[in-house]
Scaffold this active site. Structure first.
Site, PDB file in Angstrom:
ATOM      1  N   SER A   6       0.851  -1.189   0.000  1.00  0.00           N
ATOM      2  CA  SER A   6       0.000   0.000   0.000  1.00  0.00           C
ATOM      3  C   SER A   6       0.886   1.237   0.000  1.00  0.00           C
ATOM      4  O   SER A   6       1.669   1.447   0.944  1.00  0.00           O
ATOM      5  CB  SER A   6      -0.876   0.002   1.251  1.00  0.00           C
ATOM      6  OG  SER A   6      -1.352   1.319   1.475  1.00  0.00           O
ATOM      7  N   HIS A  31      -1.267  -1.384  -4.212  1.00  0.00           N
ATOM      8  CA  HIS A  31      -2.553  -1.082  -3.577  1.00  0.00           C
ATOM      9  C   HIS A  31      -2.623   0.420  -3.274  1.00  0.00           C
ATOM     10  O   HIS A  31      -1.730   0.973  -2.625  1.00  0.00           O
ATOM     11  CB  HIS A  31      -2.617  -1.906  -2.287  1.00  0.00           C
ATOM     12  CG  HIS A  31      -3.896  -1.814  -1.516  1.00  0.00           C
ATOM     13  ND1 HIS A  31      -4.999  -2.577  -1.800  1.00  0.00           N
ATOM     14  CD2 HIS A  31      -4.228  -1.068  -0.440  1.00  0.00           C
ATOM     15  CE1 HIS A  31      -5.960  -2.315  -0.923  1.00  0.00           C
ATOM     16  NE2 HIS A  31      -5.519  -1.397  -0.080  1.00  0.00           N
ATOM     17  N   ASP A  33      -4.856   3.316  -1.470  1.00  0.00           N
ATOM     18  CA  ASP A  33      -5.916   3.548  -0.489  1.00  0.00           C
ATOM     19  C   ASP A  33      -6.537   4.914  -0.688  1.00  0.00           C
ATOM     20  O   ASP A  33      -5.932   5.935  -0.376  1.00  0.00           O
ATOM     21  CB  ASP A  33      -5.322   3.439   0.928  1.00  0.00           C
ATOM     22  CG  ASP A  33      -5.048   2.003   1.291  1.00  0.00           C
ATOM     23  OD1 ASP A  33      -5.990   1.192   1.211  1.00  0.00           O
ATOM     24  OD2 ASP A  33      -3.901   1.681   1.647  1.00  0.00           O
ATOM     25  N   MET A  35      -9.208   7.619   0.290  1.00  0.00           N
ATOM     26  CA  MET A  35     -10.011   7.990   1.470  1.00  0.00           C
ATOM     27  C   MET A  35     -10.562   9.402   1.287  1.00  0.00           C
ATOM     28  O   MET A  35      -9.846  10.301   0.833  1.00  0.00           O
ATOM     29  CB  MET A  35      -9.131   7.952   2.725  1.00  0.00           C
ATOM     30  CG  MET A  35      -8.441   6.619   2.943  1.00  0.00           C
ATOM     31  SD  MET A  35      -7.562   6.590   4.501  1.00  0.00           S
ATOM     32  CE  MET A  35      -6.704   4.999   4.353  1.00  0.00           C
ATOM     33  N   HIS A  64      -8.520   0.767  -3.590  1.00  0.00           N
ATOM     34  CA  HIS A  64      -9.391   0.431  -2.461  1.00  0.00           C
ATOM     35  C   HIS A  64     -10.131   1.712  -2.101  1.00  0.00           C
ATOM     36  O   HIS A  64      -9.545   2.632  -1.527  1.00  0.00           O
ATOM     37  CB  HIS A  64      -8.505  -0.087  -1.306  1.00  0.00           C
ATOM     38  CG  HIS A  64      -9.233  -0.340  -0.022  1.00  0.00           C
ATOM     39  ND1 HIS A  64      -8.565  -0.540   1.174  1.00  0.00           N
ATOM     40  CD2 HIS A  64     -10.552  -0.444   0.255  1.00  0.00           C
ATOM     41  CE1 HIS A  64      -9.451  -0.744   2.123  1.00  0.00           C
ATOM     42  NE2 HIS A  64     -10.664  -0.685   1.600  1.00  0.00           N
ATOM     43  N   MET A  66     -12.272   3.820  -0.026  1.00  0.00           N
ATOM     44  CA  MET A  66     -12.875   4.046   1.298  1.00  0.00           C
ATOM     45  C   MET A  66     -13.575   5.395   1.262  1.00  0.00           C
ATOM     46  O   MET A  66     -13.114   6.384   1.830  1.00  0.00           O
ATOM     47  CB  MET A  66     -11.787   4.002   2.373  1.00  0.00           C
ATOM     48  CG  MET A  66     -11.295   2.588   2.651  1.00  0.00           C
ATOM     49  SD  MET A  66      -9.677   2.578   3.435  1.00  0.00           S
ATOM     50  CE  MET A  66      -8.638   2.757   1.990  1.00  0.00           C
ATOM     51  N   MET A 135     -11.100  -6.478   5.736  1.00  0.00           N
ATOM     52  CA  MET A 135     -10.290  -5.535   6.521  1.00  0.00           C
ATOM     53  C   MET A 135      -9.898  -6.185   7.849  1.00  0.00           C
ATOM     54  O   MET A 135     -10.760  -6.668   8.582  1.00  0.00           O
ATOM     55  CB  MET A 135     -11.080  -4.248   6.811  1.00  0.00           C
ATOM     56  CG  MET A 135     -11.307  -3.315   5.631  1.00  0.00           C
ATOM     57  SD  MET A 135      -9.819  -2.746   4.786  1.00  0.00           S
ATOM     58  CE  MET A 135      -8.892  -1.969   6.107  1.00  0.00           C
ATOM     59  N   ASP A 173      -6.226  -6.909   4.532  1.00  0.00           N
ATOM     60  CA  ASP A 173      -5.625  -5.569   4.538  1.00  0.00           C
ATOM     61  C   ASP A 173      -5.609  -4.997   5.954  1.00  0.00           C
ATOM     62  O   ASP A 173      -6.674  -4.751   6.540  1.00  0.00           O
ATOM     63  CB  ASP A 173      -6.479  -4.685   3.605  1.00  0.00           C
ATOM     64  CG  ASP A 173      -5.915  -3.290   3.406  1.00  0.00           C
ATOM     65  OD1 ASP A 173      -4.835  -2.995   3.940  1.00  0.00           O
ATOM     66  OD2 ASP A 173      -6.577  -2.494   2.704  1.00  0.00           O
TER      67      ASP A 173
HETATM   68  C1  DX5 Z   1      -6.132   1.017   5.952  1.00  0.00           C
HETATM   69  C2  DX5 Z   1      -5.695   0.705   4.537  1.00  0.00           C
HETATM   70  C3  DX5 Z   1      -4.556  -0.249   4.446  1.00  0.00           C
HETATM   71  C4  DX5 Z   1      -3.298   0.218   5.133  1.00  0.00           C
HETATM   72  C5  DX5 Z   1      -2.369  -0.921   5.319  1.00  0.00           C
HETATM   73  O1  DX5 Z   1      -7.253   1.813   5.913  1.00  0.00           O
HETATM   74  O2  DX5 Z   1      -6.768   0.157   3.811  1.00  0.00           O
HETATM   75  O3  DX5 Z   1      -4.296  -0.590   3.090  1.00  0.00           O
HETATM   76  O4  DX5 Z   1      -2.665   1.234   4.432  1.00  0.00           O
HETATM   77  O5  DX5 Z   1      -1.294  -0.466   6.086  1.00  0.00           O
HETATM   78  P1  DX5 Z   1      -0.645  -1.351   7.247  1.00  0.00           P
HETATM   79  O6  DX5 Z   1      -0.115  -2.607   6.611  1.00  0.00           O
HETATM   80  O7  DX5 Z   1       0.412  -0.468   7.805  1.00  0.00           O
HETATM   81  O8  DX5 Z   1      -1.739  -1.674   8.234  1.00  0.00           O
HETATM   82 ZN    ZN Z   2      -6.354  -0.701   1.757  1.00  0.00          ZN
END
Ligand code: DX5
Ligand code: ZN
Length: 216
Positions: A6, A31, A33, A35, A64, A66, A135, A173
């Site tokens: 990620s 990946h 993320d 948000m 991903h 969110m 998750m 994840d």
């Molecule tokens: C959390 C994300 C993850 C996160 C993973 O909301 O979806 O992808 O970045 O990071 P680590 O491995 O540090 O938990």
């Molecule tokens: Zn993620």
């Protein structure tokens, strides 16, 4: 096991180098993320960053989402080059329509589940998915600890997938590191997302290599 670093935990000033380093270490997916500050208490990346990742590597880029109501943004992430996109079951009102739209666009569709969301919410949509993102932390941040009950949930989902004869992949994840990756894979993960465990120590190539060794 597919390792999907990620970029949330990467040194973003050196994004392309960080991506190339994890690729040398054996990562086979990137990946991203996304948000929105509403579905989760953090704001991160949009489609331009997906596009930047696609320019930096030939590896598939997985987005991903969110975000509250992801549907209006699916085309922008598809146009940016994402190979796979997951939307959260908690925030997508017309889940089937979103999944069908992604497939029409040639994007692998996935559904993500927060730790407290029951597997039963997937019952009807499961046959239409290429992957489920389980998750293992509450979404929003890297550097959190894996919640152990999510591994039991993963085991139950794996059992359902096999019992129903489906071929979808299970992505996990949050909080995965060399100390728990073997348990995560043993519980049924096909794809492991790693943020801190890939980038925190400053040598992403070696970190990903170490993670792959720890899983075997
Ligand atoms: C959390 C994300 C993850 C996160 C993973 O909301 O979806 O992808 O970045 O990071 P680590 O491995 O540090 O938990
Ligand atoms: Zn993620």
């Amino acid at each position: 096991m597919i390792v999907a670093p990620s970029i949330l935990a990467a040194d973003l000033g050196r994004l392309a180098e960080e991506i190339r380093a994890v690729e040398r270490g054996g990562a086979s997916m990137i990946h991203v993320d996304v948000m929105d500050g509403r579905f989760v208490p953090n704001i991160t990346f949009g489609p331009v960053i997906v596009r930047a990742c696609c320019r930096a590597t030939a590896l598939p880029v997985d987005a991903h989402l969110m975000v509250e109501d992801a549907e209006p943004y699916l085309d922008a992430f598809a146009d940016a080059g994402a190979s796979s996109i997951s939307v959260h079951v908690e925030s997508t009102r017309h889940l089937q329509r979103a999944i069908a739209h992604l497939r029409e666009r040639g994007v692998s569709p996935g559904v993500a589940l927060n730790p407290a969301t029951p597997l039963a919410t997937l019952e009807e949509i499961l046959p239409e998915l290429d992957y489920v993102l389980v998750m293992s932390v509450n979404p929003g941040f890297s550097y959190q600890k894996l919640l152990p009950p999510t591994l039991d949930k993963l085991r139950r989902l794996k059992h359902t997938v096999l019992a129903r004869g489906l071929s979808l992949k299970l992505q996990v994840d949050g909080g995965i590191d060399p100390g728990n990756v073997k348990d995560v894979v043993g519980a049924g993960a096909d794809i492991v997302v790693v943020g801190a465990a890939a980038f925190a120590a400053g040598d992403p190539e070696q970190a990903v290599r170490g993670l792959i060794e720890a899983a075997s």
